[in-house]
Design an enzyme around this catalytic site. Structure first.
Site, PDB file in Angstrom:
ATOM      1  N   CYS A  25       0.818  -1.218   0.000  1.00 34.23           N
ATOM      2  CA  CYS A  25       0.000   0.000   0.000  1.00 34.23           C
ATOM      3  C   CYS A  25       0.855   1.272   0.000  1.00 34.23           C
ATOM      4  O   CYS A  25       1.696   1.463   0.872  1.00 34.23           O
ATOM      5  CB  CYS A  25      -0.897  -0.019   1.247  1.00 34.23           C
ATOM      6  SG  CYS A  25      -1.758   1.541   1.523  1.00 34.23           S
ATOM      7  N   TYR A  64      -5.641   5.034  -8.815  1.00 35.32           N
ATOM      8  CA  TYR A  64      -6.768   4.235  -8.288  1.00 35.32           C
ATOM      9  C   TYR A  64      -8.046   4.534  -9.067  1.00 35.32           C
ATOM     10  O   TYR A  64      -8.845   3.641  -9.325  1.00 35.32           O
ATOM     11  CB  TYR A  64      -6.974   4.517  -6.795  1.00 35.32           C
ATOM     12  CG  TYR A  64      -5.939   3.828  -5.943  1.00 35.32           C
ATOM     13  CD1 TYR A  64      -6.157   2.531  -5.472  1.00 35.32           C
ATOM     14  CD2 TYR A  64      -4.737   4.440  -5.644  1.00 35.32           C
ATOM     15  CE1 TYR A  64      -5.205   1.879  -4.719  1.00 35.32           C
ATOM     16  CE2 TYR A  64      -3.763   3.795  -4.901  1.00 35.32           C
ATOM     17  CZ  TYR A  64      -4.011   2.516  -4.435  1.00 35.32           C
ATOM     18  OH  TYR A  64      -3.053   1.870  -3.701  1.00 35.32           O
TER      19      TYR A  64
HETATM   20  N1  LIG Z   1      -6.797   7.992   2.854  1.00 36.64           N
HETATM   21  C1  LIG Z   1      -6.196   6.794   3.354  1.00 36.64           C
HETATM   22  C2  LIG Z   1      -6.284   5.700   2.323  1.00 36.64           C
HETATM   23  C3  LIG Z   1      -5.738   4.381   2.804  1.00 36.64           C
HETATM   24  C4  LIG Z   1      -6.150   3.226   1.874  1.00 36.64           C
HETATM   25  O1  LIG Z   1      -7.103   3.353   1.090  1.00 36.64           O
HETATM   26  N2  LIG Z   1      -5.443   2.100   1.958  1.00 36.64           N
HETATM   27  C5  LIG Z   1      -5.813   0.944   1.135  1.00 36.64           C
HETATM   28  C6  LIG Z   1      -4.603   0.117   0.760  1.00 36.64           C
HETATM   29  S1  LIG Z   1      -3.588   0.882  -0.431  1.00 36.64           S
HETATM   30  C7  LIG Z   1      -6.692   0.020   1.927  1.00 36.64           C
HETATM   31  O2  LIG Z   1      -6.350  -0.376   3.022  1.00 36.64           O
HETATM   32  N3  LIG Z   1      -7.831  -0.352   1.339  1.00 36.64           N
HETATM   33  C8  LIG Z   1      -8.714  -1.314   1.922  1.00 36.64           C
HETATM   34  C9  LIG Z   1     -10.133  -1.087   1.520  1.00 36.64           C
HETATM   35  O3  LIG Z   1     -10.459  -0.041   0.973  1.00 36.64           O
HETATM   36  O4  LIG Z   1     -10.901  -1.988   1.780  1.00 36.64           O
HETATM   37  C10 LIG Z   1      -4.757   7.107   3.719  1.00 36.64           C
HETATM   38  O5  LIG Z   1      -4.088   7.840   2.987  1.00 36.64           O
HETATM   39  O6  LIG Z   1      -4.303   6.615   4.762  1.00 36.64           O
END
Ligand SMILES: N[C@@H](CCC(=O)N[C@@H](CS)C(=O)NCC(=O)O)C(=O)O
Length: 308
Positions: free
Chosen positions: A55, A194
């Protein structure tokens, strides 16, 4: 602890999509700050960072943690890039190389931590997670804020004379310029990949991929013959762009169809800029796990058979 009926919240491959077919990233929910005299005070070994190496948002926090010399103050645990229907699993569920068990609660998934902090949590189970061991809750799950916390909140408990303590990635003199660049880079590049990858219509895909490459063209000019994006010094703008560029050719180009050009062949200045950071600053290289990145992106887009 995994279970319950939060499947639509937990499936990483099922992201929130608007009526026009475009990916809509929800705002992070836990937004507390660490500060002296506050509910969350700067203390050694009180906080724990949970990440997935694949990530980019989590990797921002890994890089800044190392740049600031916070390794002994904030331990870190990595979950697996091979998300299942409950989200990101720990080693207990998926024994993938470099994946660890949750040392605090033996959780099965990142999701379990969110539900421990708030059984009624209705957001997404994202990484990074900055966890407070004392109050047993999530301090913050927004990477742009966690890196600002790491940048300054622990300075007073770090050795004052160290270069890492003095390092300021968001200095007052460059703040405006950094924030301005971060803003368009976030919308078109960091989150742009994304939007291209999760788009459900041709129009939504094109509305993401064209501005993405427009911004890469613009960034190519900015880093031409320069080692840093802003002010001739390392700032959070470099950290925030690096995590996307290092994933580009091995992840986004294929899995997210960001395939107008590769960085390697289409952007010589950006290619040199990110490779220099990777090879000369250990905080960048040691926070980058190429196998987890590649696995993660092809896993969630269900194209999981690939050339290694
Ligand atoms: N705005 C958040 C975004 C974090 C994020 O979307 N992480 C992703 C991985 S790259 C995630 O864990 N997604 C899981 C999901 O949406 O179910 C940040 O910058 O911390």
């Amino acid at each position: 602890m995994s279970g319950g009926d939060c499947q639509s919240q937990a499936d990483v491959s099922q992201q929130p999509i608007g009526k026009d077919g475009s990916f809509k990233r929800p705002d992070s929910v836990f937004r507390n700050w660490i500060e002296k005299g506050g509910k969350f005070a700067p203390e050694a070994d009180r906080y724990h960072l949970y990440v997935v190496y694949g990530c980019p948002w989590a990797t921002r926090t890994l890089i800044v943690r190392k740049l600031k010399g916070l390794e002994d103050i904030i331990p870190v645990t990595a979950a697996s890039p091979r998300a299942d229907e409950h989200g990101w699993p720990f080693a207990k569920v998926d024994r993938f190389p470099d994946v660890e068990d949750d040392p605090l609660y033996g959780s099965e998934h990142i999701k379990d931590l969110y539900l421990k902090a708030d059984p009624d949590y209705s957001g997404r189970f994202t990484v990074p997670v900055l966890w407070d061991k004392k109050l047993e809750t999530v301090v913050n799950n927004e990477s742009s804020e966690i890196i600002r916390i790491f940048n300054s909140a622990f300075n007073e408990i770090l050795p004052p004379d160290l270069e890492k303590t003095k390092l300021d990635l968001h200095p007052a003199t460059l703040r405006e310029e950094i924030d301005e660049l971060n803003d368009w880079v976030y919308h078109t590049v960091n989150n742009g990949v994304y939007k291209a990858g999760f788009a459900k219509t041709q129009a939504a895909y094109e509305a993401a991929v064209k501005p993405l490459f427009g911004s890469l063209d613009r960034l190519e000019k900015i880093v031409d013959a320069r080692d840093y994006l802003i002010g001739g010094q390392l700032t959070e703008a470099d950290v925030r762009l690096f995590v996307t560029i290092v994933r580009f050719d091995i992840g986004y180009y294929g899995a997210f169809k960001c395939n107008i050009r590769t960085i390697r062949d289409g952007y010589p200045a950006l290619n040199r800029w990110f490779k220099k950071l990777y090879w000369t600053n250990p905080a960048f290289k040691s926070s980058t796990n190429l196998d987890h990145i590649k696995t993660g992106y092809y896993w969630i887009t269900a194209v999981s058979i690939l050339l290694r």
